[in-house]
Design a protein around this motif. Structure first.
Motif, PDB file in Angstrom:
ATOM      1  N   VAL A  29     -54.700  36.774  -4.133  1.00  0.00           N
ATOM      2  CA  VAL A  29     -54.828  36.389  -5.529  1.00  0.00           C
ATOM      3  C   VAL A  29     -55.350  34.957  -5.564  1.00  0.00           C
ATOM      4  CG1 VAL A  29     -53.013  37.969  -6.245  1.00  0.00           C
ATOM      5  CG2 VAL A  29     -52.416  35.598  -5.706  1.00  0.00           C
ATOM      6  N   GLN A  30     -55.386  34.359  -6.742  1.00  0.00           N
ATOM      7  CA  GLN A  30     -55.960  33.024  -6.856  1.00  0.00           C
ATOM      8  C   GLN A  30     -54.941  31.950  -6.468  1.00  0.00           C
ATOM      9  OE1 GLN A  30     -57.712  33.036 -10.826  1.00  0.00           O
ATOM     10  NE2 GLN A  30     -59.592  33.945 -10.032  1.00  0.00           N
ATOM     11  N   SER A  31     -55.278  30.706  -6.727  1.00  0.00           N
ATOM     12  CA  SER A  31     -54.556  29.577  -6.134  1.00  0.00           C
ATOM     13  C   SER A  31     -53.151  29.405  -6.700  1.00  0.00           C
ATOM     14  CB  SER A  31     -55.346  28.287  -6.363  1.00  0.00           C
ATOM     15  OG  SER A  31     -56.603  28.362  -5.728  1.00  0.00           O
ATOM     16  N   GLY A  32     -52.198  29.240  -5.800  1.00  0.00           N
ATOM     17  CA  GLY A  32     -50.820  28.950  -6.166  1.00  0.00           C
ATOM     18  C   GLY A  32     -49.990  28.754  -4.913  1.00  0.00           C
ATOM     19  N   ILE A  33     -49.268  27.649  -4.845  1.00  0.00           N
ATOM     20  CA  ILE A  33     -48.431  27.343  -3.683  1.00  0.00           C
ATOM     21  C   ILE A  33     -47.043  26.973  -4.181  1.00  0.00           C
ATOM     22  CG2 ILE A  33     -48.079  25.776  -1.740  1.00  0.00           C
ATOM     23  CD1 ILE A  33     -51.137  25.529  -1.581  1.00  0.00           C
ATOM     24  N   LEU A  34     -46.045  27.702  -3.722  1.00  0.00           N
ATOM     25  CA  LEU A  34     -44.659  27.444  -4.102  1.00  0.00           C
ATOM     26  C   LEU A  34     -43.977  26.675  -2.978  1.00  0.00           C
ATOM     27  CD1 LEU A  34     -42.505  28.085  -6.310  1.00  0.00           C
ATOM     28  CD2 LEU A  34     -41.795  29.992  -4.843  1.00  0.00           C
ATOM     29  N   VAL A  35     -43.387  25.533  -3.323  1.00  0.00           N
ATOM     30  CA  VAL A  35     -42.703  24.696  -2.339  1.00  0.00           C
ATOM     31  C   VAL A  35     -41.241  24.580  -2.742  1.00  0.00           C
ATOM     32  CG1 VAL A  35     -42.631  22.459  -1.198  1.00  0.00           C
ATOM     33  CG2 VAL A  35     -44.831  23.409  -1.930  1.00  0.00           C
ATOM     34  N   VAL A  76     -40.914  24.220  -6.695  1.00  0.00           N
ATOM     35  CA  VAL A  76     -41.977  23.496  -7.386  1.00  0.00           C
ATOM     36  C   VAL A  76     -43.275  24.258  -7.139  1.00  0.00           C
ATOM     37  CG1 VAL A  76     -43.245  21.327  -7.565  1.00  0.00           C
ATOM     38  CG2 VAL A  76     -40.784  21.299  -7.086  1.00  0.00           C
ATOM     39  N   LEU A  77     -44.036  24.498  -8.199  1.00  0.00           N
ATOM     40  CA  LEU A  77     -45.268  25.273  -8.089  1.00  0.00           C
ATOM     41  C   LEU A  77     -46.478  24.355  -8.200  1.00  0.00           C
ATOM     42  CD1 LEU A  77     -46.528  28.122  -7.891  1.00  0.00           C
ATOM     43  CD2 LEU A  77     -46.492  28.198 -10.393  1.00  0.00           C
ATOM     44  N   PHE A  78     -47.395  24.507  -7.255  1.00  0.00           N
ATOM     45  CA  PHE A  78     -48.653  23.777  -7.278  1.00  0.00           C
ATOM     46  C   PHE A  78     -49.772  24.769  -7.583  1.00  0.00           C
ATOM     47  CE2 PHE A  78     -45.794  21.205  -4.857  1.00  0.00           C
ATOM     48  CZ  PHE A  78     -46.133  19.893  -5.153  1.00  0.00           C
ATOM     49  N   ASP A  79     -50.382  24.622  -8.748  1.00  0.00           N
ATOM     50  CA  ASP A  79     -51.411  25.513  -9.283  1.00  0.00           C
ATOM     51  C   ASP A  79     -50.824  26.882  -9.631  1.00  0.00           C
ATOM     52  OD1 ASP A  79     -53.505  23.704  -9.388  1.00  0.00           O
ATOM     53  OD2 ASP A  79     -54.233  24.175  -7.385  1.00  0.00           O
ATOM     54  N   CYS A  80     -51.518  27.551 -10.548  1.00  0.00           N
ATOM     55  CA  CYS A  80     -50.993  28.822 -11.053  1.00  0.00           C
ATOM     56  C   CYS A  80     -52.152  29.685 -11.529  1.00  0.00           C
ATOM     57  CB  CYS A  80     -49.993  28.560 -12.184  1.00  0.00           C
ATOM     58  SG  CYS A  80     -49.017  29.996 -12.662  1.00  0.00           S
ATOM     59  N   ALA A 134     -54.964  30.077 -14.641  1.00  0.00           N
ATOM     60  CA  ALA A 134     -55.022  31.278 -15.484  1.00  0.00           C
ATOM     61  C   ALA A 134     -53.651  31.855 -15.814  1.00  0.00           C
ATOM     62  CB  ALA A 134     -55.887  32.349 -14.812  1.00  0.00           C
ATOM     63  N   ASP A 135     -52.676  31.706 -14.919  1.00  0.00           N
ATOM     64  CA  ASP A 135     -51.351  32.291 -15.154  1.00  0.00           C
ATOM     65  C   ASP A 135     -50.344  31.296 -15.730  1.00  0.00           C
ATOM     66  OD1 ASP A 135     -51.955  34.859 -14.476  1.00  0.00           O
ATOM     67  OD2 ASP A 135     -50.652  34.975 -12.722  1.00  0.00           O
ATOM     68  N   VAL A 136     -50.794  30.119 -16.124  1.00  0.00           N
ATOM     69  CA  VAL A 136     -49.840  29.142 -16.661  1.00  0.00           C
ATOM     70  C   VAL A 136     -49.173  29.666 -17.930  1.00  0.00           C
ATOM     71  CG1 VAL A 136     -49.593  26.862 -17.708  1.00  0.00           C
ATOM     72  CG2 VAL A 136     -50.909  27.123 -15.604  1.00  0.00           C
TER      73      VAL A 136
END
Length: 238
Positions: A7-13, A19-23, A51-53
């Motif tokens: 899927v598209q950009s998103g990194i969960l830390v 904390v989510l970086f990009d969505c 797009a998913d924000v």
């Protein structure tokens, strides 16, 4: 760009809390507990990163989790306002705070600190570093960018650099993004534990091993291609 397994950009830390970086598109269904996310950091406002924000905002509301802080570059506040203009029934249902960040700005999140770094993507854009309670940057996420010194400096001494590598070196005249050789030249001599390559356009299909080898040749560290739902666990440090 989405592929059958991506899927598209998103990194969960996972820090003291997630904390989510990009969505980008497709990120929300990958989040097992979206209600627990209280902070979202956007690198820039291109659709594949945001797009998913609004879907995340509505999902949190449906889960009766009403607080969300959104951080991003210049223009983020106006963008959020216009998104709500398109969905007026969501107005007043959430407690949302929006913070526009700049180069070297810092955000304290419990024991951790998020450090902003200006990047180069043809529009306002930021990368982010995550520093631990000792002040050491552990993880750096570039977002979309050409090679920039700010990311190399932030990544010096980090355990992990998550860096875009949108095109193979065979694509000529790449701007606003990074190729393996461009990334390798940027990171040569920089002490980083591992590099994960992300944001792969279809042009990279079939070139993955070559891309990894090129970056490794310059940097000498472990280099891999990022995979959706991949989990990376860092030790507690020295």
């Amino acid at each position: 760009m989405p592929q059958p397994h991506r899927v598209q950009s998103g990194i969960l830390v996972n820090l003291d809390s997630p904390v989510l970086f990009d969505c980008g598109s497709g990120v929300l269904p990958r989040l097992l507990n979206c209600a627990s996310i209280g902070h979202v950091f956007l690198t820039h406002l291109h659709l594949d990163h945001v797009a998913d924000v609004m879907s995340l905002i509505k999902a949190k509301w449906l889960c009766e989790s009403h607080d969300l802080r959104i951080y991003g570059p210049s223009g983020t506040r106006e963008w959020i306002s216009r998104v709500f203009d398109a969905y007026p029934y969501m107005l007043g249902r959430m407690n949302i705070e929006v913070f526009e960040m700049a180069d070297q700005d810092r955000v304290s999140l419990g024991r951790y600190e998020i450090i902003c770094a200006k990047t180069a993507h043809g529009m306002p854009s930021l990368g982010y570093g995550i520093a631990d309670e000792e002040g050491r940057v552990r993880v750096v996420y570039s977002g979309d960018t050409e090679p920039v010194k700010s990311i190399a400096v932030l990544g010096n001494g980090a355990d992990l650099l998550i860096h875009e590598c949108s095109f193979p070196d065979s694509v000529p005249d790449v701007t606003n993004h990074t190729t393996p050789r461009m990334l390798g030249e940027m990171m040569a001599g920089v002490a980083v534990g591992r590099i994960i390559l992300t944001h792969l356009y279809p042009h990279t299909i079939g070139f993955e091993d070559e891309m990894v080898a090129t970056v490794h040749e310059y940097c000498g560290c472990d280099v891999t291609i990022g995979e959706d739902m991949e989990t990376v666990v860092l030790d507690s440090g020295p």
